[in-house]
Design an enzyme around this catalytic site. Structure first.
Site, PDB file in Angstrom:
ATOM      1  N   GLY A   1       0.777  -1.220   0.000  1.00 27.99           N
ATOM      2  CA  GLY A   1       0.000   0.000   0.000  1.00 27.99           C
ATOM      3  C   GLY A   1       0.809   1.270   0.000  1.00 27.99           C
ATOM      4  O   GLY A   1       0.235   2.352   0.144  1.00 27.99           O
ATOM      5  N   ASP A   2       2.125   1.172  -0.161  1.00 27.36           N
ATOM      6  CA  ASP A   2       2.962   2.372  -0.196  1.00 27.36           C
ATOM      7  C   ASP A   2       4.194   2.063  -1.031  1.00 27.36           C
ATOM      8  O   ASP A   2       4.173   1.145  -1.849  1.00 27.36           O
ATOM      9  CB  ASP A   2       3.315   2.824   1.223  1.00 27.36           C
ATOM     10  CG  ASP A   2       3.511   4.333   1.338  1.00 27.36           C
ATOM     11  OD1 ASP A   2       4.129   4.922   0.432  1.00 27.36           O
ATOM     12  OD2 ASP A   2       3.044   4.927   2.325  1.00 27.36           O
ATOM     13  N   ASP A   3       5.294   2.803  -0.828  1.00 28.94           N
ATOM     14  CA  ASP A   3       6.497   2.593  -1.636  1.00 28.94           C
ATOM     15  C   ASP A   3       6.978   1.149  -1.539  1.00 28.94           C
ATOM     16  O   ASP A   3       7.034   0.575  -0.451  1.00 28.94           O
ATOM     17  CB  ASP A   3       7.624   3.518  -1.161  1.00 28.94           C
ATOM     18  CG  ASP A   3       7.270   4.988  -1.296  1.00 28.94           C
ATOM     19  OD1 ASP A   3       6.739   5.371  -2.352  1.00 28.94           O
ATOM     20  OD2 ASP A   3       7.536   5.745  -0.344  1.00 28.94           O
TER      21      ASP A   3
END
Length: 466
Positions: free
Chosen positions: A250-252
């Protein structure tokens, strides 16, 4: 204005920027493998009363097993074997000269009771918890001041069961910053390989103030809408090798960091000599590879190649802000394939997010010597959104041999940057309009020419096929 290239121009540019001439193939910190370490002493977690039913809490069993194995640290080290089963546990520490080995059907489950994740002091380069002022929860698997520690196996699983943490975060009911799944602090000789990591409460793998770190053949998964579930975050660390990984979070997917504003400036521990290769993955909300936004201790000598990102928001991103200080320099990205990515390359100079009101807004970051080459992209919305800082231009940005199928009528949006480009389609924005060859070769980051011989065969083959 349209630029025209002769055949000689094209050959010279390809020769200059052909297959990566840097030394990752000979980098000693990428050569080590976890399979090369044989521990003379081994025990199974079941010998300490652990029950793999997914219900029994086994924190004491892990703690007791590792306490016992510590007596073998000066006798060649030891191995803790986790057999098939579902082993529920709270946070536990590792020790030096230890291998944590997971069977292929072993699952280490993080407890869903926050009391089983102790609260510890913030990192000095952050000054506070990353999400909330004050302290933070300790990671599920934790190590501090260690030497020669390995987490590996036959592709077993470590599952943080992070959904409850995501819910607490979104409802703003937490008192402390969420825990990572795995964190090593101030440690040397760390190997993480052949393991699947699921559903981290926060960032998944976080080596901070570490050196000689290898992360190989890991899979990291979390729902694409899970908050801040970064894959791998090397933080104020050096000699890091990340290769052959699949990450969907859900992110980098990878975020390289080095401290936050005045705390990172004061701690002054950079991230440097980081190699990333053969990385595949997707993220709806952020980037395949990000640098920052916490980069106040400096980030340099980052080399990444053989990257494939799909169904993602951004390919490569640099995030910073006035008040960060520090630098990002000598970054080399090559051989990147993008499919269904909104923004291929993004620089953000006004990211914001400061730890407190005591940061110095005049502490401006230095962003320079960034080379991105050999990029192909299909169904890309924007080729580049490159935003520097007024009065603090990002300089020596070099783009070469980039072909993107872009859907937007305005493929580039650039401000407060300066650099060069060759063989870029759609044609790069005006601040990058000057050609690299022949006048600006020395302004573009690449490795010394004495290393070029390492890839002569690949270069010659490419030119012949062209």
């Amino acid at each position: 204005m349209r630029r025209f290239f002769t055949l000689v121009d094209v050959l010279l540019v390809l020769l200059l920027f052909s297959e990566a001439p840097w030394a990752v193939w000979g980098s000693p910190h990428c050569d080590q493998t976890s399979s090369g370490v044989i521990r003379p002493h081994s025990v199974a977690i079941t010998e300490f009363g652990a029950v793999g039913d997914g219900v029994t809490l086994n924190t004491k069993a892990f703690q007791n097993a590792i306490f016992y194995l510590n007596s073998f640290a000066d006798k060649g080290g030891a191995q803790l074997f986790v057999p098939a089963g579902r082993w529920l546990t709270g946070s536990f520490d590792l020790i030096s000269h230890l291998t944590l080995w997971l069977d292929k059907d072993a699952v280490i489950l993080g407890s869903m009771n926050s009391n089983d994740w102790p609260v510890i002091d913030p990192l000095p380069s952050y000054g506070r918890g990353r999400e909330l002022p004050g302290r933070r929860h300790r990671s599920l698997i934790y190590g501090c001041n260690l030497t020669d520690v390995i987490v590996t196996g036959d592709n077993g699983t470590i599952d943080g069961q992070g959904s409850i943490w995501w819910n607490w975060f979104q409802k703003k009911t937490l008192n402390y910053t969420r825990p990572h799944l795995v964190e090593f602090i101030n440690s040397t000789g760390v190997v993480i390989s052949n393991v699947t990591f699921l559903n981290s409460p926060f960032w998944t793998i976080h080596p901070v103030y570490c050196s000689q770190v290898i992360i190989q053949n890991v899979t990291i998964l979390a729902p694409l809408d899970s908050p801040n579930t970064d894959g791998i975050d090397p933080d104020s660390s050096n000699d890091v090798c990340i290769e052959d990984c699949y990450i969907s979070t859900g992110d980098d997917l990878i975020a390289i960091k080095s401290g936050w504003d005045e705390y990172g400036i004061s701690y002054a521990r950079p991230s440097t000599n980081i190699i990333i290769r053969r990385l595949v993955g997707k993220t709806n909300s952020s980037a395949g590879i990000a640098i920052g936004s916490e980069m106040s201790g400096g980030v340099s000598e980052v080399h990444a190649e053989s990257l494939q990102f799909f169904n993602s928001k951004t390919g490569i991103r640099i995030k910073t802000s006035p008040g960060r200080g520090g630098y990002v320099r000598n970054i080399y990205i090559s051989d990147m394939n993008l499919v269904d990515v909104k923004i291929a390359i993004r620089f953000t100079g006004q990211y914001g997010e400061h730890p407190d009101e005591f940061y110095d807004p005049t502490a401006l970051p230095i962003i320079e010597n960034i080379t991105v080459k050999d990029v192909m992209g299909e169904n890309i919305k924007f080729a580049g959104l490159l935003e520097g800082i007024e009065g603090d231009n990002f300089v020596n940005i070099c783009l070469s041999n980039i072909t993107l199928n872009v859907t937007s009528e305005s493929p580039w949006n650039c401000s407060y940057i300066h650099g060069y480009s060759d063989l870029v389609s759609p044609e790069a924005c005006e601040p990058l309009g000057e050609r690299i060859y022949p006048g600006h070769v020395l302004d573009c980051y690449h490795l010394p020419t004495h290393l070029w011989s390492m890839s002569n065969r690949k270069r010659s083959s490419w030119l012949r096929s062209w």
